[in-house]
Structure formats: C-alpha cells, structure tokens
Design a protein around this motif. Structure first.
Motif, short mmCIF file in Angstrom:
data_model
loop_
_atom_site.label_atom_id
_atom_site.label_comp_id
_atom_site.label_asym_id
_atom_site.label_seq_id
_atom_site.Cartn_x
_atom_site.Cartn_y
_atom_site.Cartn_z
N GLY A 140 44.32 42.79 39.97
CA GLY A 140 43.33 42.78 38.41
C GLY A 140 45.62 41.89 37.89
O GLY A 140 46.11 42.00 38.35
N TYR A 141 44.89 41.96 36.66
CA TYR A 141 45.65 41.41 35.61
C TYR A 141 46.29 42.06 34.33
O TYR A 141 44.60 42.66 33.49
CB TYR A 141 45.56 40.01 35.41
N GLY A 142 47.22 43.22 34.50
CA GLY A 142 47.87 42.85 32.86
C GLY A 142 48.78 43.20 32.39
O GLY A 142 49.49 41.78 31.85
N ALA A 143 47.50 42.65 30.90
CA ALA A 143 47.92 41.88 29.83
C ALA A 143 48.42 42.45 28.47
O ALA A 143 47.83 41.91 27.50
CB ALA A 143 46.54 41.36 29.55
N TYR A 144 48.68 43.63 28.51
CA TYR A 144 49.25 44.56 27.03
C TYR A 144 50.05 44.12 26.63
O TYR A 144 50.12 43.73 25.92
CB TYR A 144 49.74 45.91 28.01
N THR A 145 51.04 42.91 27.51
CA THR A 145 51.79 42.80 26.57
C THR A 145 52.05 41.30 25.45
O THR A 145 53.03 40.17 25.37
CB THR A 145 53.57 41.70 27.31
N LEU A 146 50.32 40.67 26.30
CA LEU A 146 50.45 38.93 25.82
C LEU A 146 49.46 39.04 24.33
O LEU A 146 48.86 40.42 23.96
CB LEU A 146 49.05 38.58 26.72
N GLU A 147 49.49 37.95 23.95
CA GLU A 147 48.84 37.30 22.58
C GLU A 147 47.54 37.09 22.93
O GLU A 147 47.49 37.12 23.88
CB GLU A 147 49.89 36.44 21.95
N PRO A 148 47.12 37.72 21.86
CA PRO A 148 45.07 37.20 22.55
C PRO A 148 45.13 35.72 23.27
O PRO A 148 44.12 35.91 23.91
CB PRO A 148 44.64 36.88 21.18
N GLN A 149 45.63 34.51 22.46
CA GLN A 149 45.64 32.94 23.10
C GLN A 149 45.74 32.90 24.66
O GLN A 149 45.01 32.39 25.46
CB GLN A 149 46.02 32.27 21.65
N GLU A 150 46.92 33.77 25.05
CA GLU A 150 47.71 34.34 26.14
C GLU A 150 46.31 34.48 27.32
O GLU A 150 46.64 34.04 28.16
CB GLU A 150 48.70 34.65 26.48
N ILE A 151 45.53 35.54 26.90
CA ILE A 151 45.14 36.02 27.83
C ILE A 151 43.82 35.36 27.60
O ILE A 151 42.83 35.41 28.68
CB ILE A 151 44.29 38.17 27.19
N TYR A 152 43.65 34.78 26.92
CA TYR A 152 42.42 33.71 26.58
C TYR A 152 42.91 32.98 28.59
O TYR A 152 42.13 32.15 28.97
CB TYR A 152 41.42 32.69 25.33
N GLU A 153 44.05 32.15 27.85
CA GLU A 153 44.92 30.94 28.34
C GLU A 153 44.52 31.95 30.08
O GLU A 153 44.13 31.01 31.00
CB GLU A 153 45.50 30.59 28.39
N ILE A 154 44.87 33.17 29.95
CA ILE A 154 45.01 33.73 31.46
C ILE A 154 44.00 33.92 32.31
O ILE A 154 43.60 33.10 33.06
CB ILE A 154 46.23 34.71 31.08
N ASN A 155 42.86 34.12 31.27
CA ASN A 155 41.44 33.98 32.00
C ASN A 155 40.54 32.82 32.26
O ASN A 155 39.70 33.19 33.56
CB ASN A 155 40.56 35.26 31.03
N ARG A 156 41.43 32.02 31.82
CA ARG A 156 40.59 30.70 31.98
C ARG A 156 41.56 30.45 33.12
O ARG A 156 40.27 29.68 34.51
CB ARG A 156 41.14 29.63 30.93
N GLN A 157 42.50 30.89 33.41
CA GLN A 157 42.89 30.52 34.51
C GLN A 157 42.76 31.12 36.27
O GLN A 157 42.52 31.30 37.28
CB GLN A 157 44.64 30.44 35.00
N ILE A 158 42.39 31.99 35.83
CA ILE A 158 41.52 33.26 37.01
C ILE A 158 40.18 32.29 37.28
O ILE A 158 39.76 32.63 38.46
CB ILE A 158 41.95 34.66 36.74
N ARG A 159 39.81 32.52 36.28
CA ARG A 159 38.32 31.95 36.69
C ARG A 159 38.69 30.77 37.41
O ARG A 159 37.14 30.19 38.26
CB ARG A 159 36.87 32.05 34.92
N ALA A 160 38.99 29.97 37.59
CA ALA A 160 39.14 28.91 37.64
C ALA A 160 39.76 28.65 39.20
O ALA A 160 39.27 28.18 40.75
CB ALA A 160 40.34 27.52 37.31
N ALA A 161 40.33 30.50 39.62
CA ALA A 161 40.73 30.73 40.82
C ALA A 161 40.42 31.33 41.63
O ALA A 161 40.14 31.52 42.37
CB ALA A 161 42.17 31.19 40.98
N THR A 162 39.67 32.03 41.16
CA THR A 162 37.71 32.82 42.23
C THR A 162 36.63 33.05 41.20
O THR A 162 36.50 32.92 40.45
CB THR A 162 38.66 34.04 42.65
N ASP A 163 35.74 32.45 41.94
CA ASP A 163 34.80 33.23 41.29
C ASP A 163 34.44 34.65 41.44
O ASP A 163 32.51 34.99 41.10
CB ASP A 163 33.50 32.35 41.68
N LYS A 164 35.45 35.59 41.94
CA LYS A 164 35.06 37.02 42.48
C LYS A 164 35.57 37.59 40.81
O LYS A 164 35.78 37.05 40.32
CB LYS A 164 36.19 37.52 43.34
#
Length: 355
Positions: A43-67
C-alpha cells in the motif's frame, strides 16, 4: 487453509496480509512491491502528493510488480476553515511553541500559507490509473464515485474507527472496510465523531463491525506477527493490515532514526497527540506531547500545524534532541523483530499457519 478468505479472493492476492499505506512521505515503491510480490497487498499513502506525482509513483510501482497493490487517499485533507486561521489564532500557537523553537535555536516560522484541498484532483488520478485497490480515510466517497470505481474494476476500501462509521461505509456501497483500532500508529481516521471519542480497540471493534456489515472486514491496529493475524482471523476478520512492523523495515521511507526509535525502549510508551499535525495520531511519547497535553485549543488545525512544526522537527532531528520529536508508531512496537520486509512477510506467513 487459513489464507483462503473473502479478502484474498476479492483482492486477487495469496495471503490476507495488507501493508499499511503510510502518508507523509513514509511509503516507498520498494516496500509496496516487496509485499505484493510475496503475495500480500502493498500500500502507498499518497494524500500529500500532487496529481502528477501520483502518476509517477504509480508508474514506478507497476514497473516493480505485476501484482495487486493499494493507493490510499484522504477524503478530508484539511480542518482549516477557508484554508487558514486568524492572526490571533496563529499568535497563540506561536507563543505556546516558542520555548521549543528557542531551545532548538531556530526562529519562529511565519504564518503558514492558506491550504486548498487536493482530494478532488487526486481522485481523478485514481480513476485514470485504476489501481486494483483504492483505500480512503477520513470520510466517505459519493455514490457517483463508488459507481465509477465499480465500472473501472477498482476495489474500494474505507476506514472506520467506530461501529457507526462502519455501518455508514457499508450502506454507501464500499467493497471492504478497515476496522481501525486505537492501538494503531499514525492518525486516527475518524469522521463521524471526534477522534478522541472514537477509541475502541481493534478486536472489540472488529467483532462489533462483523455483526452489522455485509462486506469483508480488515483488522488494523496492534498486529505485528502471525499470532496477531491468527487472532484477527479467528474473530472474523477477512484480512489483517499491518503498519508499524512494515514502517520499521529498511524498505520503508521512514528516516533511519525513526526506525531505530521503533526498536528502542522509547517505543514502549506511545501516546495519542494533536501537537504535531493538528490531527490526533499515535506515536512515541515525548516531552512536547507530555507538556502540551490539554492545550489542544491553541494548536493550529491540520495541516497548518504540520507546516508550522516542520522546521522544528528538522532542527531537533539534526541536533539529536530526540526526546522532543514525534515518531509515528503503534502500541505493538515493542514486539518488532524484523528489519527486512521479505523476512517480515515470510515470518508472518509461517507463523500464522501455526495457529
């Protein structure tokens, strides 16, 4: 088998073990991926992040896991009326905290800038990126948003600190509910009554909620090992969410000194305090939380108090005056053993199977 629950079937995971999504920069892609890759739900807590930062974090998570993984937001991310406070309110807070800033040898900061909620913009990102799981705290989602999530295949998970909140979430149409006991580290995500009056323990809250709601329930708070998970499952939980034990792992984004404190004797004493963010949260007891207990009316509302306290926290850590720093942590911290997320997950799985 113990791990075949409604939660594992719904979430598409192997084990009913969820890693708590830490806000405030404490989450990490590595931790999320490690837990998810081992069959749990990162789980990733994103409440302090700007929208573009969430897009980028999500991209990184998807590159690190397919689960499957979980992205967490706060429905209510400010308590400040019109985003600010009066000059008089700010002066009161300055006077109250002045001795601590002087002790740290830094000047009092100016009045925090007005804060505008980011939730609506963040929510649009969730609908765009479509994580397997979207968990939210401090409120409820509208029927329209829940319907959009259903159509997009996003599983929604709301957090409750009372039976009343759980019943309201259930009636709203969420897919799962977290029973957040007062033992848990971090903020108390209450939304129908004050956090101070919403302090039921995890296992009592779990049993109350299971009697009244239809959807799967996740137990959270005071769980850090297989014995705790087994106990939660025995009492009717469909999964357990673990925060402090994962926060203490090398893979989390908590500061090294924060992790050291969670393994120290200081972790034996935790407290619920509003002094550091303006919202009630559990962390390791310290001088400021003790000395300012009962003076909550002079604190700034969330998140202005966080902004105000930020330079003090930074200075105190640099000067190693740790007896005045608030480190998030739950009551279960004295039982922590593992510093590696892989070892912790393996231990949780093995231990739970023994009971």
């Amino acid at each position: 088998m113990w791990y075949n629950t409604k939660a594992t079937a719904l979430l598409g995971i192997d084990y009913p073990i969820l890693q708590g999504p830490f806000g405030g920069g404490l989450s990490s892609v590595e931790l999320v991926a490690t837990v998810s890759n081992m069959g749990g739900l990162g789980g990733y807590g994103a409440y302090t992040l700007e929208p573009q930062e969430i897009y980028e974090i999500n991209r990184q998570i998807r590159a690190a896991t397919d689960k499957p993984y979980n992205i967490n937001l706060w429905v209510s991310d400010t308590d400040a009326v019109n985003g600010t406070v009066t000059d008089e309110q700010f002066k009161q807070a300055q006077q109250l905290f002045k001795p601590y800033f002087e002790e740290a040898g830094i000047p009092l900061p100016g009045k925090p800038a007005s804060f505008a909620s980011r939730f609506e913009n963040q929510l649009q990102v969730i609908l765009d990126i479509r994580p397997k799981v979207f968990s939210f705290m401090f409120g409820m989602l509208s029927a329209d948003v829940l319907e959009q999530c259903r159509k997009l295949g996003i599983i929604t998970v709301g957090a409750a600190t009372t039976l009343e909140e759980a019943v309201a979430l259930d009636a709203s149409g969420v897919d799962m509910i977290i029973a957040s006991g007062f033992e848990a580290g971090g903020h108390r995500p209450s939304f129908l009554a004050s956090a101070e009056t919403s302090v039921t323990g995890t296992f009592v809250l779990l049993q109350l909620i299971k009697e009244k709601v239809k959807v799967p329930v996740i137990a959270a708070g005071g769980i850090a090992n297989g014995r705790g998970i087994a106990a939660a499952l025995t009492l009717g939980a469909d999964a357990a969410q673990i925060g402090t034990a994962f926060l203490a792992c090398d893979e989390s984004n908590a500061l090294p000194v924060h992790k050291q404190m969670l393994f120290s004797k200081a972790a034996e004493r935790t407290v619920l305090s509003r002094a550091f963010t303006g919202r009630l949260g559990r962390g390791l007891s310290n001088r400021i939380s003790t000395e300012l207990s009962g003076k909550e009316k002079q604190f700034l509302p969330f998140p202005l108090q966080t902004t105000f306290m930020s330079p003090l926290r930074k200075a105190l850590i640099e000067e190693e005056k740790l007896n005045m720093v608030f480190f998030w942590g739950g009551q279960i911290a004295p039982l922590l053993k593992h510093t590696k997320a892989k070892q912790l997950m393996a231990s949780l799985i093995e231990e739970t199977g023994k009971f």
